[in-house]
Design an enzyme around this catalytic site. Structure first.
Site, PDB file in Angstrom:
ATOM      1  N   GLU A  71       0.831  -1.210   0.000  1.00 55.68           N
ATOM      2  CA  GLU A  71       0.000   0.000   0.000  1.00 55.68           C
ATOM      3  C   GLU A  71       0.866   1.261   0.000  1.00 55.68           C
ATOM      4  O   GLU A  71       0.642   2.191  -0.778  1.00 55.68           O
ATOM      5  CB  GLU A  71      -0.913   0.032   1.231  1.00 55.68           C
ATOM      6  CG  GLU A  71      -1.998  -1.032   1.268  1.00 55.68           C
ATOM      7  CD  GLU A  71      -2.972  -0.949   0.112  1.00 55.68           C
ATOM      8  OE1 GLU A  71      -3.046   0.096  -0.565  1.00 55.68           O
ATOM      9  OE2 GLU A  71      -3.676  -1.945  -0.127  1.00 55.68           O
ATOM     10  N   ASN A 106       1.390   3.920  -3.085  1.00 54.87           N
ATOM     11  CA  ASN A 106       1.054   5.336  -2.907  1.00 54.87           C
ATOM     12  C   ASN A 106       2.184   6.252  -3.367  1.00 54.87           C
ATOM     13  O   ASN A 106       1.934   7.298  -3.982  1.00 54.87           O
ATOM     14  CB  ASN A 106       0.715   5.620  -1.442  1.00 54.87           C
ATOM     15  CG  ASN A 106      -0.713   5.242  -1.100  1.00 54.87           C
ATOM     16  OD1 ASN A 106      -1.494   4.872  -1.970  1.00 54.87           O
ATOM     17  ND2 ASN A 106      -1.049   5.324   0.176  1.00 54.87           N
ATOM     18  N   ARG A 126      -8.997   3.980  -7.879  1.00 54.61           N
ATOM     19  CA  ARG A 126      -8.488   3.810  -6.517  1.00 54.61           C
ATOM     20  C   ARG A 126      -9.690   3.754  -5.588  1.00 54.61           C
ATOM     21  O   ARG A 126     -10.711   4.405  -5.845  1.00 54.61           O
ATOM     22  CB  ARG A 126      -7.567   4.977  -6.101  1.00 54.61           C
ATOM     23  CG  ARG A 126      -6.417   5.319  -7.019  1.00 54.61           C
ATOM     24  CD  ARG A 126      -5.683   4.162  -7.618  1.00 54.61           C
ATOM     25  NE  ARG A 126      -5.162   3.218  -6.632  1.00 54.61           N
ATOM     26  CZ  ARG A 126      -4.576   2.085  -6.984  1.00 54.61           C
ATOM     27  NH1 ARG A 126      -4.464   1.744  -8.252  1.00 54.61           N
ATOM     28  NH2 ARG A 126      -4.120   1.279  -6.063  1.00 54.61           N
TER      29      ARG A 126
HETATM   30  N1  LIG Z   1       2.995   9.133  -0.903  1.00 52.41           N
HETATM   31  C1  LIG Z   1       1.967   9.976  -1.137  1.00 52.41           C
HETATM   32  N2  LIG Z   1       2.209  11.181  -1.759  1.00 52.41           N
HETATM   33  C2  LIG Z   1       1.184  12.042  -2.010  1.00 52.41           C
HETATM   34  N3  LIG Z   1      -0.105  11.794  -1.687  1.00 52.41           N
HETATM   35  C3  LIG Z   1      -0.408  10.636  -1.071  1.00 52.41           C
HETATM   36  C4  LIG Z   1       0.610   9.663  -0.762  1.00 52.41           C
HETATM   37  N4  LIG Z   1       0.013   8.619  -0.149  1.00 52.41           N
HETATM   38  C5  LIG Z   1      -1.291   8.914  -0.082  1.00 52.41           C
HETATM   39  N5  LIG Z   1      -1.574  10.120  -0.617  1.00 52.41           N
HETATM   40  C6  LIG Z   1      -2.890  10.785  -0.685  1.00 52.41           C
HETATM   41  O1  LIG Z   1      -3.736  10.163   0.261  1.00 52.41           O
HETATM   42  C7  LIG Z   1      -4.915   9.641  -0.377  1.00 52.41           C
HETATM   43  C8  LIG Z   1      -5.383   8.404   0.331  1.00 52.41           C
HETATM   44  O2  LIG Z   1      -4.445   7.342   0.196  1.00 52.41           O
HETATM   45  P1  LIG Z   1      -4.970   5.832   0.243  1.00 52.41           P
HETATM   46  O3  LIG Z   1      -3.841   4.916  -0.003  1.00 52.41           O
HETATM   47  O4  LIG Z   1      -5.749   5.642   1.511  1.00 52.41           O
HETATM   48  O5  LIG Z   1      -6.033   5.781  -0.957  1.00 52.41           O
HETATM   49  P2  LIG Z   1      -5.740   5.705  -2.530  1.00 52.41           P
HETATM   50  O6  LIG Z   1      -4.300   5.426  -2.783  1.00 52.41           O
HETATM   51  O7  LIG Z   1      -6.297   6.928  -3.154  1.00 52.41           O
HETATM   52  O8  LIG Z   1      -6.600   4.453  -2.965  1.00 52.41           O
HETATM   53  P3  LIG Z   1      -6.188   2.902  -2.770  1.00 52.41           P
HETATM   54  O9  LIG Z   1      -5.019   2.854  -1.831  1.00 52.41           O
HETATM   55  O10 LIG Z   1      -7.400   2.252  -2.187  1.00 52.41           O
HETATM   56  O11 LIG Z   1      -5.876   2.408  -4.114  1.00 52.41           O
HETATM   57  C9  LIG Z   1      -4.525   9.461  -1.827  1.00 52.41           C
HETATM   58  O12 LIG Z   1      -5.632   9.495  -2.678  1.00 52.41           O
HETATM   59  C10 LIG Z   1      -3.557  10.640  -2.047  1.00 52.41           C
HETATM   60  O13 LIG Z   1      -4.273  11.821  -2.296  1.00 52.41           O
HETATM   61 MG   LIG Z   2      -3.274   3.889  -1.861  1.00 51.74          MG
END
Ligand SMILES: Nc1ncnc2c1ncn2[C@@H]1O[C@H](COP(=O)(O)OP(=O)(O)OP(=O)(O)O)[C@@H](O)[C@H]1O
Ligand SMILES: [Mg+2]
Lengths: 66, 141
Positions: B46, B50, B104
């Site tokens: 995860e 990200n 996502r």
């Molecule tokens: N490393 C990162 N750099 C910039 N923004 C981030 C990062 N990690 C997370 N985010 C932000 O936080 C939000 C939530 O992250 P999360 O992993 O919970 O959901 P997602 O990645 O959008 O979906 P999923 O993980 O279910 O595929 C993301 O949509 C993004 O906007």
């Molecule tokens: Mg994610």
């Protein structure tokens, strides 16, 4: 990934294998989309029994299909 | 026990599996259960995903993964030098995603929180994001 189609019940079973993550899921999503378009099933059964790893990318892929 | 390893990878999706398997292999020194290893793999997947999708938005970048083993705990840091998160509190909420168009689900942080015992998020817009996660191994539950 492979599919089984049951003509009588119009049920398409999509069997996923190995690992489902961000890297593998785009190809899997296209393959299952193509099969659904090809068979136009009444029901689709997603089978994850053979999957050894899955993260939120797999959830996203599944949500798109339904 | 007291051990440490550092890993630097390119932000390519083909490295996601490599990263989680490598961290799991290192963690196995603590003699975790199969389930504990699966939790660690999923949380690492995860965080690394990200960095690739959100931190670097699929462009070139470097991801740092630092792991420390203590007596019965693994600490994992996953760092990118990408976009950063404007509102960490909102980002951590279940089902929140800034990229719904990319399929996502907004479950990444929720999964990290439920599979690990502790998670800290530090982020500066334009500088990058650092996730620190801890898991206790062999805890009586
Ligand atoms: N490393 C990162 N750099 C910039 N923004 C981030 C990062 N990690 C997370 N985010 C932000 O936080 C939000 C939530 O992250 P999360 O992993 O919970 O959901 P997602 O990645 O959008 O979906 P999923 O993980 O279910 O595929 C993301 O949509 C993004 O906007
Ligand atoms: Mg994610």
């Amino acid at each position: 990934m492979f599919v089984n189609y049951e003509i009588k019940s119009k049920e398409l079973e999509i069997v996923f294998e190995e690992e489902i993550d961000h890297h593998t899921c785009s190809k899997l999503a296209i393959m299952s989309d193509d099969n659904i378009k090809k068979y136009m099933p009444q029901t689709v059964l997603f089978n994850f029994e053979k999957v050894s790893f899955m993260d939120s990318s797999g959830i996203g892929m599944l949500l798109r299909q339904i | 026990m007291d051990n440490e390893m550092k890993l630097e990878i390119k932000s390519k999706s083909s490295n996601e599996a490599f990263a989680r398997v490598t961290v799991a292999a290192f963690a196995s020194q603590l003699d975790p259960t199969f389930e504990e290893l699966a939790d660690i793999k999923t949380a690492v997947s995860e965080a690394v995903t990200n960095c690739i999708i959100h931190g670097y938005e699929n462009k070139d970048g470097i991801i740092h993964i630092n792991c420390k083993l203590f007596d019965k705990t693994i600490e994992i840091e996953i760092i990118d030098f990408g976009k950063g998160i404007e509102n960490v509190e909102m980002a951590r909420q279940a089902l929140y995603t800034s990229k719904p168009e990319l399929d996502r689900s907004g479950m990444g942080f929720t999964i990290m929180e439920s599979f690990m015992d502790e998670i800290k998020v530090e982020s500066i817009v334009g500088m990058g994001t650092k996730i620190v996660m801890k898991k206790n191994i062999g805890e009586v539950k």
